[in-house]
Design a protein around this motif. Sequence first.
Motif, PDB file in Angstrom:
ATOM      1  N   PHE A  54       0.819  -1.201   0.000  1.00 24.87           N
ATOM      2  CA  PHE A  54       0.000   0.000   0.000  1.00 24.87           C
ATOM      3  C   PHE A  54       0.864   1.268   0.000  1.00 24.87           C
ATOM      4  O   PHE A  54       0.533   2.279  -0.594  1.00 24.87           O
ATOM      5  N   THR A  55       2.008   1.166   0.661  1.00 22.93           N
ATOM      6  CA  THR A  55       2.825   2.352   0.857  1.00 22.93           C
ATOM      7  C   THR A  55       3.355   2.944  -0.454  1.00 22.93           C
ATOM      8  O   THR A  55       3.704   4.110  -0.522  1.00 22.93           O
ATOM      9  N   VAL A  56       3.413   2.139  -1.525  1.00 18.39           N
ATOM     10  CA  VAL A  56       3.794   2.713  -2.819  1.00 18.39           C
ATOM     11  C   VAL A  56       2.592   2.748  -3.771  1.00 18.39           C
ATOM     12  O   VAL A  56       2.730   2.655  -4.976  1.00 18.39           O
ATOM     13  N   SER A  57       1.416   2.894  -3.198  1.00 15.73           N
ATOM     14  CA  SER A  57       0.158   3.036  -3.938  1.00 15.73           C
ATOM     15  C   SER A  57      -0.115   1.892  -4.907  1.00 15.73           C
ATOM     16  O   SER A  57      -0.585   2.115  -6.000  1.00 15.73           O
TER      17      SER A  57
ATOM     18  N   GLN B  76      -2.518  -0.997  -5.694  1.00  5.42           N
ATOM     19  CA  GLN B  76      -3.916  -1.146  -5.287  1.00  5.42           C
ATOM     20  C   GLN B  76      -4.273  -2.577  -4.925  1.00  5.42           C
ATOM     21  O   GLN B  76      -5.058  -3.213  -5.619  1.00  5.42           O
TER      22      GLN B  76
ATOM     23  N   THR C 192      -5.445  -1.872   0.402  1.00  7.39           N
ATOM     24  CA  THR C 192      -5.565  -0.486  -0.063  1.00  7.39           C
ATOM     25  C   THR C 192      -7.018  -0.172  -0.392  1.00  7.39           C
ATOM     26  O   THR C 192      -7.548   0.877  -0.006  1.00  7.39           O
TER      27      THR C 192
ATOM     28  N   LYS D 216      -8.998   0.242   2.691  1.00 10.07           N
ATOM     29  CA  LYS D 216      -8.805   1.554   3.305  1.00 10.07           C
ATOM     30  C   LYS D 216      -9.626   2.621   2.585  1.00 10.07           C
ATOM     31  O   LYS D 216     -10.190   3.517   3.210  1.00 10.07           O
ATOM     32  N   GLN D 217      -9.661   2.529   1.259  1.00 12.62           N
ATOM     33  CA  GLN D 217     -10.435   3.509   0.487  1.00 12.62           C
ATOM     34  C   GLN D 217     -11.918   3.431   0.843  1.00 12.62           C
ATOM     35  O   GLN D 217     -12.571   4.452   1.019  1.00 12.62           O
TER      36      GLN D 217
ATOM     37  N   ASN E 174     -12.663   4.823   4.247  1.00 10.55           N
ATOM     38  CA  ASN E 174     -12.677   6.271   4.201  1.00 10.55           C
ATOM     39  C   ASN E 174     -13.962   6.864   3.695  1.00 10.55           C
ATOM     40  O   ASN E 174     -14.549   7.754   4.291  1.00 10.55           O
ATOM     41  N   SER E 175     -14.366   6.359   2.529  1.00 12.12           N
ATOM     42  CA  SER E 175     -15.517   6.979   1.882  1.00 12.12           C
ATOM     43  C   SER E 175     -16.791   6.640   2.639  1.00 12.12           C
ATOM     44  O   SER E 175     -17.756   7.394   2.591  1.00 12.12           O
TER      45      SER E 175
ATOM     46  N   THR F 143     -16.822   6.050   5.991  1.00 14.44           N
ATOM     47  CA  THR F 143     -16.586   6.298   7.419  1.00 14.44           C
ATOM     48  C   THR F 143     -16.995   5.059   8.235  1.00 14.44           C
ATOM     49  O   THR F 143     -17.818   5.125   9.127  1.00 14.44           O
TER      50      THR F 143
ATOM     51  N   PHE G 235     -15.689   1.009   9.813  1.00 16.27           N
ATOM     52  CA  PHE G 235     -14.582   0.147  10.221  1.00 16.27           C
ATOM     53  C   PHE G 235     -14.701  -1.235   9.596  1.00 16.27           C
ATOM     54  O   PHE G 235     -13.797  -2.041   9.666  1.00 16.27           O
TER      55      PHE G 235
ATOM     56  N   PHE H  32     -12.066  -3.269   7.471  1.00 13.63           N
ATOM     57  CA  PHE H  32     -10.923  -3.874   8.158  1.00 13.63           C
ATOM     58  C   PHE H  32     -11.297  -5.259   8.676  1.00 13.63           C
ATOM     59  O   PHE H  32     -10.462  -6.159   8.722  1.00 13.63           O
TER      60      PHE H  32
END
Lengths: 265, 215
Positions: free
Chosen positions: B162-165, B167, B171, B174-175, B178-179, B181, B183, B186
């Motif tokens: 994930f750290t170098v994008s 997908q 990853t 996580k997206q 986010n969108s 809101t 949990f 995970f």
Amino acid sequence: MNLKKLTGLILILVMVLSLSACSSADKGGTKKKFIMGIDPEYPPFSYMDDQGAYTGFDVEVCKAVCDELGWELEVFGVNWDQKLVQLDANECDCVWSGMTILDSMKEAGYVISKPYFYNSQVLLVKEDSGIASSSDLAGKDVAVQLGTSGEALLNEDLADLAATFGNVVTCDSFLKCFTELAGNAVDAVFVDLPVALSYTKENAGYTIIDEELGAEEYGIAFRSGDKELCSQVDDAIQKLVKNGTYKKIADKYPDIVDNLIFLNQ
Amino acid sequence: MSFFSMMLKMSEGLSKTCAIFFLTLLFSLPLGMLVALMRMSRNRFISTVTRGIISVLRGTPLMLQLLAVTYGPYYLFGFSVSRNKLIPVVIAFAINYAAYFAEIYRGGIESIPKGQYEAAQVLGYSRLRTFLRIILPQVVKRIMPSITNEVVTLVKDTSIAFTVSYQEMFTIGKQIANSQTSFLPFVVAGIFYFAFNAIVDFGMGRVEKRLNYYR
């Protein structure tokens, strides 16, 4: 038997009293601590200065607010794509770092301050790329930071535009987005206007496509129960606006002055 | 977004997670043997250099190595950053895991008593034949539990891409988190990783059983 009960009761009393003594001592001694959650990689709103201390427009305003209210400020760098989880977990008391107000935040019950900044999303490209508008990006790759409003826009309101792009690459920081652009791994970065402005100022060879793709406002997020805290901060900011402190701080950040709502009413 | 559609969306990223997993094993298992042999080389220079490299690879976080492989060439030499992130991801993972495998192989090889080499020599076996026909089959049996350990860790480490994008599944999780809101992604990720590792566990258990022919 009775003696045992009595001893037990006394013991319980002692415990309760010592506990309450503890907490009252805590409250009396120190000032209220206000923990501000920021994205430490978000200039000019919040970033690390040359000495390694957190600074930026938002951090300075928050410092002034805390001075006004007699609070002690602690700045806490959050993981931006987890910011609201960290807020809920009491790791910070607010998220205040060029944060775009989203409807989904209000729906989820977060208390949001008065908006203080007009923002728009823009595309940052290399000067020599020949890209002049968003339509030139058909089939090209665009980077966006995970957890930003830009990412949300590409998923929702601008989904049609995003569908014309070759790939939407989500990075976990703006630095990585810009490195991808610099290293030709993507053709554009979709980013908030102030960040794009400060980047083009410090790095030659980049340009911003003159096309506002999403209008939005910045605000401060508090936990759902913290209505009072929110209005205290809101009021303090208005005081700072009236006594000129706000303007003084804003003048240090000329890139963003034009978009500050309280100074342009 | 419902739980089911979340799982559906994240399972799209699962193929990319699998790509990291299988390609890393494909390259790091043989590379590890090469490194182990270099580490045990009688040439002092080769063994010392290899030892140094292993110590750097094991002593720094995989996440940093991933960043170094992906963005290092750009910052140092101005090379373009790869558009297909699978390439730098697999390079970084394969090198890192080869270092761990090498030490496991070395432990296995050095655990074989010296008497076996001497016996093979008496029987007229060449050094290569001794290694391939007598030593290696025993080594493989002995190191299987340690290898399984690393393989299971690799499944979970894929999320570092994930750290170098890149997908991959986490990853995407996580997206969504986010969108929405929420949990829940995970939780889904946890289920996926656990299921993946349950399969790995089962497979490796079968292999171990097959290799158990002396008992």
